[in-house]
Scaffold this active site. Sequence first.
Site, PDB file in Angstrom:
ATOM      1  N   ALA A  58      31.847  -3.933  11.181  1.00 14.77           N
ATOM      2  CA  ALA A  58      32.652  -3.206  11.930  1.00 14.77           C
ATOM      3  C   ALA A  58      33.959  -4.346  11.716  1.00 14.77           C
ATOM      4  O   ALA A  58      34.080  -5.427  11.591  1.00 14.77           O
ATOM      5  CB  ALA A  58      32.354  -3.019  13.297  1.00 14.77           C
ATOM      6  N   ALA A  60      35.713  -4.690  14.008  1.00 10.79           N
ATOM      7  CA  ALA A  60      35.813  -5.626  15.481  1.00 10.79           C
ATOM      8  C   ALA A  60      35.073  -6.957  15.573  1.00 10.79           C
ATOM      9  O   ALA A  60      35.271  -7.927  16.168  1.00 10.79           O
ATOM     10  CB  ALA A  60      35.485  -4.879  16.816  1.00 10.79           C
ATOM     11  N   TYR A  61      34.137  -7.014  14.524  1.00 16.51           N
ATOM     12  CA  TYR A  61      33.458  -8.186  14.291  1.00 16.51           C
ATOM     13  C   TYR A  61      33.960  -9.372  13.836  1.00 16.51           C
ATOM     14  O   TYR A  61      34.322  -9.396  12.393  1.00 16.51           O
ATOM     15  CB  TYR A  61      32.061  -8.032  13.440  1.00 16.51           C
ATOM     16  CG  TYR A  61      31.197  -6.853  13.962  1.00 16.51           C
ATOM     17  CD1 TYR A  61      31.072  -6.355  15.465  1.00 16.51           C
ATOM     18  CD2 TYR A  61      30.218  -6.313  13.307  1.00 16.51           C
ATOM     19  CE1 TYR A  61      30.433  -5.451  15.996  1.00 16.51           C
ATOM     20  CE2 TYR A  61      29.208  -4.942  13.760  1.00 16.51           C
ATOM     21  CZ  TYR A  61      29.336  -4.917  15.040  1.00 16.51           C
ATOM     22  OH  TYR A  61      28.573  -3.769  15.468  1.00 16.51           O
ATOM     23  N   GLN A  62      34.331 -10.225  14.466  1.00 14.55           N
ATOM     24  CA  GLN A  62      34.964 -11.544  13.958  1.00 14.55           C
ATOM     25  C   GLN A  62      36.352 -11.319  13.277  1.00 14.55           C
ATOM     26  O   GLN A  62      36.455 -11.679  12.243  1.00 14.55           O
ATOM     27  CB  GLN A  62      33.973 -12.344  13.373  1.00 14.55           C
ATOM     28  CG  GLN A  62      32.881 -12.624  14.067  1.00 14.55           C
ATOM     29  CD  GLN A  62      32.848 -13.247  15.141  1.00 14.55           C
ATOM     30  OE1 GLN A  62      33.383 -14.135  15.662  1.00 14.55           O
ATOM     31  NE2 GLN A  62      31.923 -12.575  16.160  1.00 14.55           N
TER      32      GLN A  62
END
Length: 345
Positions: A58, A60-62
């Site tokens: 995603a 949004a991941y890190q």
Amino acid sequence: MKYTTLGNSDLRVSRICMGCMGFGDAAHGQHTWTIDEEQSRAIIRRGLELGVNFFDTAIAYQSGTSEQYLGRALRDFARRDEVVVATKFLPRTNEEIAAGVSGQEHIRRMLDKSLQNLGMEHVDLYIYHMWDYQTPLRDIMEGLNEAVKAGKARYIGISNCFAWQLCQANALAEREGWAKFVSVQSHYNLIFREEEREMAPFCAEEGIAMTPYSPLAGGRLSRRPGETSKRLQEDGYARLKYDAAHDLDAPILTRTAELAERRGVSMTEIALAWLLAKSAVPVVGTTRLSHMEGAAKAVELALTAEECTYLEEPYVPHPLVGVMAQNTAAAAKKPHVWSVGTQRL
């Protein structure tokens, strides 16, 4: 490894999907327990060796570094047509809304950034990460359809929604001749089974694939009572989801450990074997080689009906937690629009 067709698509995927939330630069995200690129690459390579061909990440991941790590590893270790890559986008920000950025434009921007992070020309599955109550559904579905028409996404999926929302979205898409959601990624495991009320039967009826996240409940279903790990200690979101129900869940964890001992396998294998019998493809997050190896073994394990009943018997209803609790609160503030013929969608 075993394989299946993902819902109403032609994507042929491994029965285990590698969840990549644990990959990424911890200095650029909300999680402190994520692993660096070298460790991530080793796990991705091992997953490929075990037959895993389905990867979920995603933007949004890190801060997108998970996508970057995954993209670089797949370029080095696999051909693009050998793997199925899924990524997700978040709702519009308040700043975008104030600036007049439409839902369609938001999706174009998010997908283009994800493709840049991944170093790919398309993703196989583009997932609506969580319901956006500030953007008309029509804009979301039209934007996703545009992504499919442009060849940037082969199929679309959804995550963290209610069954009525998935039904509403696909009804609108069907009416307009747009791409429909072929999969739903939601919170589902042995100690959180609320999806069995409406989502699971709806997906079975419609041929929509269930790809549950948190299949091991943030490690709780893979460790015997009293055992701990860095993630169990530092993953505040998992604690939010599970700690309040610890006493309710303890009998299930105990039975999972007992059955694992009787069968001579790990708790991971028991918990995943149960979930594999209930859904298409669990998304298994991993930060160690052993996590992926245990997940792959689960595909070969078949539980009897009696063993499944033994695991399920102690379950009691749970309140919604995490993203879905927020979804409930947001839904309560918005009027429900049941007709797909209205522009209010």
